[in-house]
Design a protein around this motif. Sequence first.
Motif, PDB file in Angstrom:
ATOM      1  N   GLY A   1       0.790  -1.220   0.000  1.00 47.22           N
ATOM      2  CA  GLY A   1       0.000   0.000   0.000  1.00 47.22           C
ATOM      3  C   GLY A   1       0.821   1.268   0.000  1.00 47.22           C
ATOM      4  O   GLY A   1       2.007   1.282  -0.355  1.00 47.22           O
ATOM      5  N   ASP A   2       0.206   2.319   0.438  1.00 50.80           N
ATOM      6  CA  ASP A   2       0.779   3.669   0.424  1.00 50.80           C
ATOM      7  C   ASP A   2       1.550   3.890   1.724  1.00 50.80           C
ATOM      8  O   ASP A   2       0.962   3.932   2.810  1.00 50.80           O
ATOM      9  CB  ASP A   2      -0.355   4.689   0.279  1.00 50.80           C
ATOM     10  CG  ASP A   2       0.152   6.119   0.136  1.00 50.80           C
ATOM     11  OD1 ASP A   2       1.341   6.369   0.422  1.00 50.80           O
ATOM     12  OD2 ASP A   2      -0.660   6.991  -0.235  1.00 50.80           O
TER      13      ASP A   2
ATOM     14  N   SER B   1       2.801   6.440   2.964  1.00 53.08           N
ATOM     15  CA  SER B   1       2.457   7.667   3.712  1.00 53.08           C
ATOM     16  C   SER B   1       1.365   7.403   4.748  1.00 53.08           C
ATOM     17  O   SER B   1       1.295   8.092   5.772  1.00 53.08           O
ATOM     18  CB  SER B   1       2.006   8.767   2.745  1.00 53.08           C
ATOM     19  OG  SER B   1       0.790   8.418   2.098  1.00 53.08           O
ATOM     20  N   LEU B   2       0.510   6.415   4.470  1.00 50.34           N
ATOM     21  CA  LEU B   2      -0.544   6.084   5.422  1.00 50.34           C
ATOM     22  C   LEU B   2       0.008   5.361   6.656  1.00 50.34           C
ATOM     23  O   LEU B   2      -0.646   5.340   7.701  1.00 50.34           O
ATOM     24  CB  LEU B   2      -1.601   5.210   4.742  1.00 50.34           C
ATOM     25  CG  LEU B   2      -2.337   5.850   3.557  1.00 50.34           C
ATOM     26  CD1 LEU B   2      -3.321   4.866   2.942  1.00 50.34           C
ATOM     27  CD2 LEU B   2      -3.053   7.125   3.992  1.00 50.34           C
TER      28      LEU B   2
END
Length: 487
Positions: A201-202, A204-205
């Motif tokens: 996933g991302d 930043s999350l």
Amino acid sequence: MQPLTLMIQGTTSDAGKSTLVCALGRILRDAGFSVAPFKPQNMALNSAVTADGGEIGRAQALQAEACGLQPHTDMNPVLLKPSSDSGSQVIIQGKSIGNLPARDYMAYKQTAMQAVQDSWKRLQQQYPIVLVEGAGSPAEVNLRANDIANMGFAEAVDCPVILIADIDRGGVFAHLIGTLACLSDSERERIIGFVINRFRGDISLLQPGLEWLEQQTGKPVLGVLPYLHGLYLDAEDSLSLAQEQDGDAAFHIVVPVYPRISNHTDFDALRLHPQVKLTLVGPGQTPPAADLVILPGSKNTRADLNWLLSQPGDWQCYLQRHLRYGGKLMGICGGLQMLGDVIADPQGIEDLPGDTDGLGLLPIRTELQADKTLLQVSGELSLPGQPTVPAQGYEIHAGISTLSADITSIGCGWLSADENILATYWHGIFDTPQACQALLCWAGLKNADSVDFRARRNDDIQRLAETTASNLNWKLLIKQLDNFTSR
């Protein structure tokens, strides 16, 4: 450079300890460093034969390959091979000392620690960098007494520790915080940072969680490693029954998964073969129709044969029907012994002394003995109607098998008179492309593709190393190592 011993411990089993050691070994080797892997204590039924004629866990053999080395018994001085739910065969520096119940082994660990330290010292004298893999989790407080696998070793040799956790299974922050809470003050101090493994996933999350973790613990996150799809590396012990092959593959191979299956890495090359659908049949499952059935190795052949015959689908009738309709049958190591007339165990090597009737499909009698056969082997595979091809593998078995009637030698095993049943003691035989191709052709797969599993494994080691190298904060790691050594 100053000698460095760096240990990788995990919050759980299968957190990524083995793969991180493998990746770091290849990264450092490619950078020109002399580096060796080390695992003080391993519990696994997947093992490898070393150049010095001993037995170690397959994960350490893989790590040795990543480091550009031949595997050696000093890389895994204590190997436990479970023979029951409460006991294991104990292998010290490559050689079996016998079977011990779990409680007796706990008392034996002080003696085992001496072997661990001797092996580590020899490696440290030869290699400036030693990468150490822990076992399970250091948070297993019930196993802390005389620990040789995790913090007990790290404290004894005074080495820094990286703690790795698997985010894919969930609860990664709880795993890390909880592990630290179970450690003593001195053990916590030697953890220089965290690595989070198998992230999807991302990123930043995830960042707020990473910042919270560092604030809570005062320890840095050294890297977040992404989930790598399609990575095929030798498994330490776990075996998933999930099928990853193309469901439309024309050629179907069935393998029963006994409770004490050993060296299931024999089938990794078949998992990768584009023309093969491999089905692993676990407890309570009925075996489907197949072109080829392979009986794998076993740590407890008599018990696993009895288990097999107690399963749904009546394996004895299933195999007879499979052969009657033109299917092919193969036995590897313990599977070879099962195909014979009898497995004799007069010394009680596996359990109580006695004999167990085999499947009676080959005229072979096996007698289990205390001394193991441990060999790296190479030679030729000669199958009827095919050119002779090279074959390589390794033998790990406690039994001596003799023929009670004439059957055909194929160079690395035997073939029944009707050419439908093949038996070999050679683990890893499918890893040789020509041998794999010839065996599949014998089993009925015409125009079988050649798949070079060894090349694929090396490519995957390199992919793992390059991904790890680009996702670790090397400046921070070096800083933490310097802080530890100068404390």
